[in-house]
Design a protein around this motif. Structure first.
Motif, PDB file in Angstrom:
ATOM      1  N   GLU A   1       0.802  -1.228   0.000  1.00 46.18           N
ATOM      2  CA  GLU A   1       0.000   0.000   0.000  1.00 46.18           C
ATOM      3  C   GLU A   1       0.837   1.281   0.000  1.00 46.18           C
ATOM      4  O   GLU A   1       0.374   2.334  -0.443  1.00 46.18           O
ATOM      5  CB  GLU A   1      -0.956   0.022   1.198  1.00 46.18           C
ATOM      6  CG  GLU A   1      -0.274   0.113   2.544  1.00 46.18           C
ATOM      7  CD  GLU A   1      -1.275   0.296   3.688  1.00 46.18           C
ATOM      8  OE1 GLU A   1      -2.412   0.706   3.414  1.00 46.18           O
ATOM      9  OE2 GLU A   1      -0.910   0.011   4.840  1.00 46.18           O
TER      10      GLU A   1
ATOM     11  N   ASP B   1      -2.122  -5.570   4.805  1.00 43.12           N
ATOM     12  CA  ASP B   1      -2.273  -4.126   4.992  1.00 43.12           C
ATOM     13  C   ASP B   1      -3.459  -3.643   4.150  1.00 43.12           C
ATOM     14  O   ASP B   1      -4.404  -4.388   3.906  1.00 43.12           O
ATOM     15  CB  ASP B   1      -0.974  -3.393   4.624  1.00 43.12           C
ATOM     16  CG  ASP B   1      -0.593  -3.576   3.158  1.00 43.12           C
ATOM     17  OD1 ASP B   1      -1.289  -4.326   2.429  1.00 43.12           O
ATOM     18  OD2 ASP B   1       0.403  -2.959   2.720  1.00 43.12           O
ATOM     19  N   GLY B   2      -3.424  -2.439   3.671  1.00 38.03           N
ATOM     20  CA  GLY B   2      -4.535  -1.895   2.910  1.00 38.03           C
ATOM     21  C   GLY B   2      -4.460  -2.136   1.411  1.00 38.03           C
ATOM     22  O   GLY B   2      -5.196  -1.504   0.645  1.00 38.03           O
ATOM     23  N   THR B   3      -3.598  -3.059   0.978  1.00 33.40           N
ATOM     24  CA  THR B   3      -3.409  -3.313  -0.450  1.00 33.40           C
ATOM     25  C   THR B   3      -4.709  -3.704  -1.148  1.00 33.40           C
ATOM     26  O   THR B   3      -5.052  -3.173  -2.212  1.00 33.40           O
ATOM     27  CB  THR B   3      -2.352  -4.419  -0.663  1.00 33.40           C
ATOM     28  OG1 THR B   3      -1.066  -3.927  -0.234  1.00 33.40           O
ATOM     29  CG2 THR B   3      -2.260  -4.826  -2.122  1.00 33.40           C
ATOM     30  N   LEU B   4      -5.453  -4.640  -0.590  1.00 36.21           N
ATOM     31  CA  LEU B   4      -6.666  -5.137  -1.248  1.00 36.21           C
ATOM     32  C   LEU B   4      -7.741  -4.060  -1.344  1.00 36.21           C
ATOM     33  O   LEU B   4      -8.431  -3.950  -2.364  1.00 36.21           O
ATOM     34  CB  LEU B   4      -7.190  -6.364  -0.504  1.00 36.21           C
ATOM     35  CG  LEU B   4      -6.260  -7.587  -0.519  1.00 36.21           C
ATOM     36  CD1 LEU B   4      -6.834  -8.699   0.344  1.00 36.21           C
ATOM     37  CD2 LEU B   4      -6.038  -8.074  -1.942  1.00 36.21           C
ATOM     38  N   ASP B   5      -7.875  -3.258  -0.309  1.00 29.43           N
ATOM     39  CA  ASP B   5      -8.850  -2.163  -0.350  1.00 29.43           C
ATOM     40  C   ASP B   5      -8.474  -1.151  -1.435  1.00 29.43           C
ATOM     41  O   ASP B   5      -9.353  -0.627  -2.144  1.00 29.43           O
ATOM     42  CB  ASP B   5      -8.919  -1.460   1.008  1.00 29.43           C
ATOM     43  CG  ASP B   5      -9.540  -2.328   2.087  1.00 29.43           C
ATOM     44  OD1 ASP B   5     -10.330  -3.229   1.727  1.00 29.43           O
ATOM     45  OD2 ASP B   5      -9.238  -2.103   3.272  1.00 29.43           O
ATOM     46  N   LEU B   6      -7.189  -0.899  -1.579  1.00 28.92           N
ATOM     47  CA  LEU B   6      -6.716   0.035  -2.588  1.00 28.92           C
ATOM     48  C   LEU B   6      -6.993  -0.496  -3.994  1.00 28.92           C
ATOM     49  O   LEU B   6      -7.440   0.243  -4.880  1.00 28.92           O
ATOM     50  CB  LEU B   6      -5.221   0.292  -2.393  1.00 28.92           C
ATOM     51  CG  LEU B   6      -4.540   1.280  -3.336  1.00 28.92           C
ATOM     52  CD1 LEU B   6      -5.226   2.635  -3.283  1.00 28.92           C
ATOM     53  CD2 LEU B   6      -3.064   1.420  -2.991  1.00 28.92           C
TER      54      LEU B   6
ATOM     55  N   LYS C   1      -9.327  -2.612  -4.847  1.00 29.44           N
ATOM     56  CA  LYS C   1     -10.777  -2.560  -5.050  1.00 29.44           C
ATOM     57  C   LYS C   1     -11.216  -1.150  -5.446  1.00 29.44           C
ATOM     58  O   LYS C   1     -12.004  -0.961  -6.382  1.00 29.44           O
ATOM     59  CB  LYS C   1     -11.504  -3.003  -3.786  1.00 29.44           C
ATOM     60  CG  LYS C   1     -13.026  -3.056  -3.899  1.00 29.44           C
ATOM     61  CD  LYS C   1     -13.636  -3.602  -2.619  1.00 29.44           C
ATOM     62  CE  LYS C   1     -15.148  -3.747  -2.745  1.00 29.44           C
ATOM     63  NZ  LYS C   1     -15.815  -2.441  -2.903  1.00 29.44           N
ATOM     64  N   LYS C   2     -10.688  -0.158  -4.771  1.00 21.85           N
ATOM     65  CA  LYS C   2     -11.051   1.228  -5.052  1.00 21.85           C
ATOM     66  C   LYS C   2     -10.634   1.627  -6.465  1.00 21.85           C
ATOM     67  O   LYS C   2     -11.438   2.208  -7.221  1.00 21.85           O
ATOM     68  CB  LYS C   2     -10.384   2.146  -4.027  1.00 21.85           C
ATOM     69  CG  LYS C   2     -10.640   3.637  -4.234  1.00 21.85           C
ATOM     70  CD  LYS C   2      -9.983   4.434  -3.127  1.00 21.85           C
ATOM     71  CE  LYS C   2     -10.245   5.933  -3.275  1.00 21.85           C
ATOM     72  NZ  LYS C   2      -9.578   6.488  -4.488  1.00 21.85           N
TER      73      LYS C   2
ATOM     74  N   GLU D   1     -12.707   0.047  -9.296  1.00 20.60           N
ATOM     75  CA  GLU D   1     -14.035   0.633  -9.482  1.00 20.60           C
ATOM     76  C   GLU D   1     -13.983   1.966 -10.223  1.00 20.60           C
ATOM     77  O   GLU D   1     -15.006   2.441 -10.725  1.00 20.60           O
ATOM     78  CB  GLU D   1     -14.700   0.817  -8.119  1.00 20.60           C
ATOM     79  CG  GLU D   1     -15.032  -0.489  -7.415  1.00 20.60           C
ATOM     80  CD  GLU D   1     -15.489  -0.297  -5.989  1.00 20.60           C
ATOM     81  OE1 GLU D   1     -15.339   0.838  -5.461  1.00 20.60           O
ATOM     82  OE2 GLU D   1     -15.995  -1.269  -5.376  1.00 20.60           O
TER      83      GLU D   1
ATOM     84  N   ARG E   1      -6.253 -13.974  -5.503  1.00 16.80           N
ATOM     85  CA  ARG E   1      -5.770 -13.960  -4.125  1.00 16.80           C
ATOM     86  C   ARG E   1      -5.274 -15.333  -3.713  1.00 16.80           C
ATOM     87  O   ARG E   1      -5.986 -16.339  -3.844  1.00 16.80           O
ATOM     88  CB  ARG E   1      -6.883 -13.499  -3.189  1.00 16.80           C
ATOM     89  CG  ARG E   1      -7.379 -12.089  -3.491  1.00 16.80           C
ATOM     90  CD  ARG E   1      -8.551 -11.689  -2.621  1.00 16.80           C
ATOM     91  NE  ARG E   1      -8.193 -11.678  -1.202  1.00 16.80           N
ATOM     92  CZ  ARG E   1      -9.032 -11.362  -0.222  1.00 16.80           C
ATOM     93  NH1 ARG E   1     -10.288 -11.034  -0.517  1.00 16.80           N
ATOM     94  NH2 ARG E   1      -8.641 -11.361   1.028  1.00 16.80           N
TER      95      ARG E   1
END
Length: 323
Positions: free
Chosen positions: A16, A45-50, A52-53, A56, A66
């Motif tokens: 991230e 960490d926040g890699t997957l959320d990033l 996904k964002k 989109e 994954r």
């Protein structure tokens, strides 16, 4: 002839810190990627959320793969590459930054080439530091490597020269490339080696990306200190003989893969693959006759000497790894 379809294979792991810049640079290319295939190796960490964002926010097809458990960089890239469906594949690391016209430059190089021969294209990247500051020199100049125009295999037999993140290659070679064998030292070295033997390697004379040097680099010019530490620990002669043995094992595995798929390769390479079938005193002469070097005169001399000290015990030891 239309523009080639180029898939981007990106691998991530707890990335991230730099990933947003890299994703932005990929998603705004002047030539739209055919697809973005991301293989994540169990990031916490926040890699997957990033991801996904960013997915989109773009119309580019993005697929996220994954892992169920941590598999490491080589297996992660194998997964990403195997899922790409474009005509060509561009590898990407999570911490670099692409120039907006990177894929356009490579696409033009592809169109200008003889597409009847499977080809890997590479460019020499510019360097940036951990905070994005520009650094002097380029990857190849900092590594003190001057790749040849022909016979890339003579260089790749004993050292890698182009990180995967600065390459784009023909997907028709995937059958020979995958799965990565146990003997493959690292994914990009293996890919470069296979193309040097059973295809072709072409240089693109443009800096198409910024290669980031930081404390977390897994490989490349930012990791020379690890080799020095390993040599100080086990002895440079032992390190040299171990590494040469592993390199020759990788070469032998590459030849076996090409032979299995009936892909022709330079006949001279068989002599190098059989180096340790020779007597100890013969080995340096084989290396010299084939023109195998290791960067500079001192390193080449150490390699020649180390070749004589590879023992039968080492040859039979499958646990020896590259350092």
């Amino acid at each position: 002839m239309g523009k080639p379809k180029i898939s981007v294979a990106l691998c991530t792991y707890n990335g991230e810190k730099y990933l947003a810049q890299q994703l932005d640079s990929i998603l705004v290319q002047t030539i739209t990627p055919f697809e973005l295939v991301i293989a994540d190796d169990c990031s916490t960490d926040g890699t997957l959320d990033l991801i996904k964002k960013k997915s989109e926010e773009t119309s580019i097809p993005v697929r996220l793969l994954r892992s169920k458990s941590n598999v490491g960089v080589k297996a992660n890239f194998e997964k990403a590459i195997s899922e790409c469906s474009g005509e060509y594949i561009a590898l990407a690391d999570q911490d670099d930054i692409w120039q907006r016209d990177k894929l356009q430059i490579f696409a033009q190089a592809i169109l200008d080439s003889d597409r009847s021969v499977p080809t890997l294209f590479y460019a020499d990247p510019a360097l940036i530091g951990s905070s994005g500051e520009e650094l002097q020199g380029s990857f190849l100049s900092r590594a003190r490597i001057e790749p040849p125009v022909v016979d890339y295999w003579k260089l790749l037999a004993t050292r890698n020269f182009a990180p995967g993140c600065c390459t784009v290659f023909d997907r028709t070679m995937v059958k020979q490339l995958l799965p990565f064998p146990e003997q493959a030292i690292i994914h990009d070295w293996w890919i470069n080696l296979l193309f040097s033997l059973g295809g072709r390697i072409c240089r693109v004379d443009s800096q198409t990306m910024m290669y980031r040097l930081h404390a977390g680099n897994n490989q490349g010019i930012g990791t020379h200190g690890r080799a020095l530490k390993a040599g100080s620990s086990v002895g440079f002669l032992r390190l040299g003989s171990d590494n040469l043995l592993v390199e020759i094992r990788q070469l032998g595995s590459a030849l076996a893969r090409l032979h299995k798929e009936s892909v022709p390769y330079p006949a001279q390479v068989d002599q190098l693959a059989a180096l340790f079938d020779r007597g100890r005193l013969e080995r340096p002469y084989v290396l010299m006759r084939l023109g195998i070097t290791r960067g500079n005169a001192l390193k080449t001399l150490l390699m020649m000497v180390a070749s004589m000290f590879v023992t039968e015990k080492q040859i039979c030891d499958d646990t020896i790894s590259y350092q």
